[in-house]
Design a protein around this motif. Structure first.
Motif, short mmCIF file in Angstrom:
data_model
loop_
_atom_site.label_atom_id
_atom_site.label_comp_id
_atom_site.label_asym_id
_atom_site.label_seq_id
_atom_site.Cartn_x
_atom_site.Cartn_y
_atom_site.Cartn_z
N THR A 190 -33.45 37.94 9.26
CA THR A 190 -33.94 38.70 10.41
C THR A 190 -32.89 39.65 10.96
OG1 THR A 190 -33.24 36.96 11.97
CG2 THR A 190 -35.47 36.79 11.04
N PHE A 191 -31.64 39.53 10.50
CA PHE A 191 -30.56 40.36 11.03
C PHE A 191 -30.70 41.79 10.51
CE2 PHE A 191 -26.43 42.38 10.43
CZ PHE A 191 -25.93 42.37 11.73
N SER A 192 -30.38 42.75 11.39
CA SER A 192 -30.34 44.16 11.01
C SER A 192 -29.05 44.76 11.54
CB SER A 192 -31.54 44.91 11.60
OG SER A 192 -31.39 46.30 11.41
N ILE A 193 -28.45 45.65 10.75
CA ILE A 193 -27.18 46.25 11.16
C ILE A 193 -27.34 47.06 12.45
CG2 ILE A 193 -27.42 48.38 9.83
CD1 ILE A 193 -24.41 48.07 9.13
N GLU A 194 -28.59 47.48 12.76
CA GLU A 194 -28.82 48.22 13.99
C GLU A 194 -28.54 47.38 15.23
OE1 GLU A 194 -30.86 48.31 11.42
OE2 GLU A 194 -30.79 50.42 10.82
N GLN A 195 -28.43 46.05 15.04
CA GLN A 195 -28.15 45.18 16.18
C GLN A 195 -26.71 45.30 16.65
OE1 GLN A 195 -29.37 41.20 15.11
NE2 GLN A 195 -31.37 41.88 14.35
N ILE A 196 -25.87 45.95 15.87
CA ILE A 196 -24.46 46.11 16.24
C ILE A 196 -24.21 47.56 16.62
CG2 ILE A 196 -22.07 45.92 15.44
CD1 ILE A 196 -22.95 43.81 13.50
N ASP A 197 -23.54 47.75 17.75
CA ASP A 197 -23.15 49.09 18.18
C ASP A 197 -22.08 49.62 17.22
OD1 ASP A 197 -22.06 51.36 19.41
OD2 ASP A 197 -22.43 50.56 21.42
N PRO A 198 -22.30 50.81 16.61
CA PRO A 198 -21.30 51.35 15.68
C PRO A 198 -19.90 51.42 16.25
CG PRO A 198 -23.33 52.65 15.61
CD PRO A 198 -23.47 51.69 16.75
N ASP A 199 -19.79 51.64 17.57
CA ASP A 199 -18.46 51.73 18.18
C ASP A 199 -17.75 50.38 18.21
OD1 ASP A 199 -18.79 54.42 18.61
OD2 ASP A 199 -19.66 54.15 20.62
N ASP A 200 -18.50 49.27 18.01
CA ASP A 200 -17.90 47.92 18.03
C ASP A 200 -17.40 47.49 16.66
OD1 ASP A 200 -18.36 47.67 20.73
OD2 ASP A 200 -20.29 46.64 20.47
N ILE A 201 -17.69 48.26 15.62
CA ILE A 201 -17.30 47.88 14.26
C ILE A 201 -15.85 48.31 13.99
CG2 ILE A 201 -17.74 48.19 11.79
CD1 ILE A 201 -20.68 48.61 12.47
N ALA A 202 -15.00 47.32 13.66
CA ALA A 202 -13.60 47.61 13.33
C ALA A 202 -13.45 47.86 11.84
CB ALA A 202 -12.71 46.45 13.77
N GLU A 203 -14.12 47.04 11.00
CA GLU A 203 -14.03 47.18 9.56
C GLU A 203 -15.39 46.85 8.94
OE1 GLU A 203 -10.93 44.46 8.52
OE2 GLU A 203 -9.39 46.00 8.58
N LEU A 204 -15.70 47.52 7.83
CA LEU A 204 -16.93 47.24 7.10
C LEU A 204 -16.62 47.35 5.61
CD1 LEU A 204 -20.51 48.47 7.89
CD2 LEU A 204 -19.62 48.66 5.57
N TYR A 205 -16.94 46.28 4.88
CA TYR A 205 -16.71 46.25 3.43
C TYR A 205 -18.03 45.91 2.73
CZ TYR A 205 -11.70 46.09 4.45
OH TYR A 205 -10.44 46.38 4.89
#
Length: 445
Positions: free
Chosen positions: A302-317
């Motif tokens: 049920t998780f979607s990446i839209e649930q996270i504010d882009p400004d809160d992301i420090a790293e993405l792999y």
């Protein structure tokens, strides 16, 4: 026009009648009712005998069931898949002659009266030819049902036992103890006995007709010769793990016109409608659903990446392929997206523990072995998905099983000889999804 599909059995009875094309308003149900009623059709013959001595008559009434004539192959009756078009037309007194002509055409069951999608050879092949040929090739189980361990691993995309990646599986797999009898699934002639070190190991092909063959691979023993005539259920070999195999099993294929098809096609009732995009062997677009791991915690579907504010992301792999599966197991077959947020201290020891790579699916040899009183079995599960341990004796008979209390990661299970209730060689199989590992122990209580 309504289309009804059914199987004419070897005794002439009708099985598995179903509607594969309907026009609504109860037309499909009415046609299906007529087809189903064919199993109750009968004819009555009356004979009258006159006896001159007594000047009396004897009347005998004999009722005989009316059955369809089954198909025949090599002089033996076989099951046949039959497709019956039933044409409906509104009553029109002014066009009665035209109506009679249409009815006559329908009664001839000419291919040309079928709608356009039926005139496509591919549609015909998928809807009629393949299921009927599968039924001819797969009439009995190749291994005695009580000796099959766990579920049958299906045809199609599944986990490769060595590469640990999703791969095409051209047949179905029956897990069983080495030496368990393998039987021909239908009558025919042995067309090939061969050895393929890189894939099938010792394997057999049986030709059932000009279109269809069955294949039996990874055998430990072959008990037939090329050219030999075979009957359904006849012993042809024994389960093994020759060729490319990591555990004992039978790999079974059905080939129609030299192309592998799903051996369970007719049994799983996958042909539910005669619509091209419904066919299981046509290419379908596949949705990609990667596993999201946020701050070391796996998220559900049920998780979607839209649930996270882009400004809160420090790293993405993004991790794909074998590396993703080695780290997160079978649930990562579509890749993994690892996200670290700015509020999460990725350098802390606890965070490092959360994203530590789990070991691969593995089963260790029990210790001590031989088993006199008690033994310990250690294994690793890469995911928290349900898993089972099955125990079978050397004859392939079920002895014992465990399927509760297992955790993701390292597990240690203590088993007593008394629980196994058997002496001699015991095979134990660890199964999680389609992943399998097997070892053997000796019980000497």
């Amino acid at each position: 026009m309504v289309v009804i599909q059914f199987v004419v059995d070897t005794d002439g009875s009708i099985d598995n009648a179903k509607i594969v094309r309907d026009i609504g308003s109860g037309a499909g149900e009415a046609a299906l009712e007529v087809v189903d009623a064919m199993n109750q059709m009968s004819q009555t013959d009356t004979t009258v005998t006159f006896y001159e001595e007594s000047y009396t008559e004897e009347v005998k009434v004999k009722t005989t069931d009316i059955k369809w004539r089954p198909g025949y192959q090599d002089g033996k009756p076989v099951k046949v898949l039959y497709t019956l078009p039933v044409r409906y037309k509104l009553q029109d007194e002014e066009n009665s002659d035209k109506e009679s002509a249409l009815q006559s055409d329908a009664e001839e069951l000419n291919w040309e009266i079928h709608p356009p999608e039926y005139r496509s050879y591919q549609a015909y092949k998928d809807a009629v030819l393949i299921p009927s040929q599968v039924k001819i090739a797969y009439q009995v189980e190749p291994i005695e049902t009580s000796k099959i361990i766990g579920d049958v691993i299906p045809f199609g995309e599944t986990m490769h036992p060595i590469l640990r990646v999703k791969a095409k599986h051209n047949g179905i797999d029956f897990r069983a103890v080495p030496g368990v009898t393998v039987m021909a699934t239908a009558g025919g002639q042995v067309s090939l006995v061969s050895l393929d070190h890189e894939k099938y190991g010792q394997y057999i092909k049986i030709k059932h007709n000009d279109r269809t063959e069955s294949l039996y691979a990874h055998l430990s023993e072959i008990k037939v010769t090329e050219g030999q005539l075979i009957e359904a259920g006849q012993e042809i070999g024994a389960v093994g793990m020759s060729g490319t195999a990591t555990y004992p099993h039978l790999h079974y294929e059905v080939l129609v016109e030299r192309q592998t098809v799903d051996p369970q096609l007719d049994r799983l009732d996958r042909i539910n409608a005669i619509e091209p995009m419904e066919y299981p062997n046509l290419q379908m677009s596949k949705s990609i659903t990667p596993l999201f791991v946020v701050d070391g915690t796996e998220r559900d579907a049920t998780f979607s990446i839209e649930q996270i504010d882009p400004d809160d992301i420090a790293e993405l792999y993004v991790i794909k392929g074998i590396k993703a599966i080695e780290k997160y197991g079978e649930r990562a077959t579509d890749g993994v997206v690892e996200i670290t947020t700015k509020s999460h201290d990725s350098e802390s020891p606890s965070a490092a523990l959360e994203i530590a790579e789990p070991a691969a699916f593995a089963l260790d040899q029990n210790y001590p072995n031989p088993v006199i009183d008690q033994t310990t079995i250690t294994f690793n599960l890469p995911t928290a998905a349900p898993a089972s341990l099955y125990f079978y004796n050397q004859a392939g008979e079920f002895v014992y099983s465990l399927n509760e209390g297992f955790n993701m990661g390292i597990n240690e299970i203590n088993i007593s000889a008394s629980e196994l209730k058997s002496n001699g060689v015991i095979y134990y199989f660890l199964i999680q999804g389609h992943m399998t590992a097997a070892k053997q122990m000796v019980v000497a209580q």
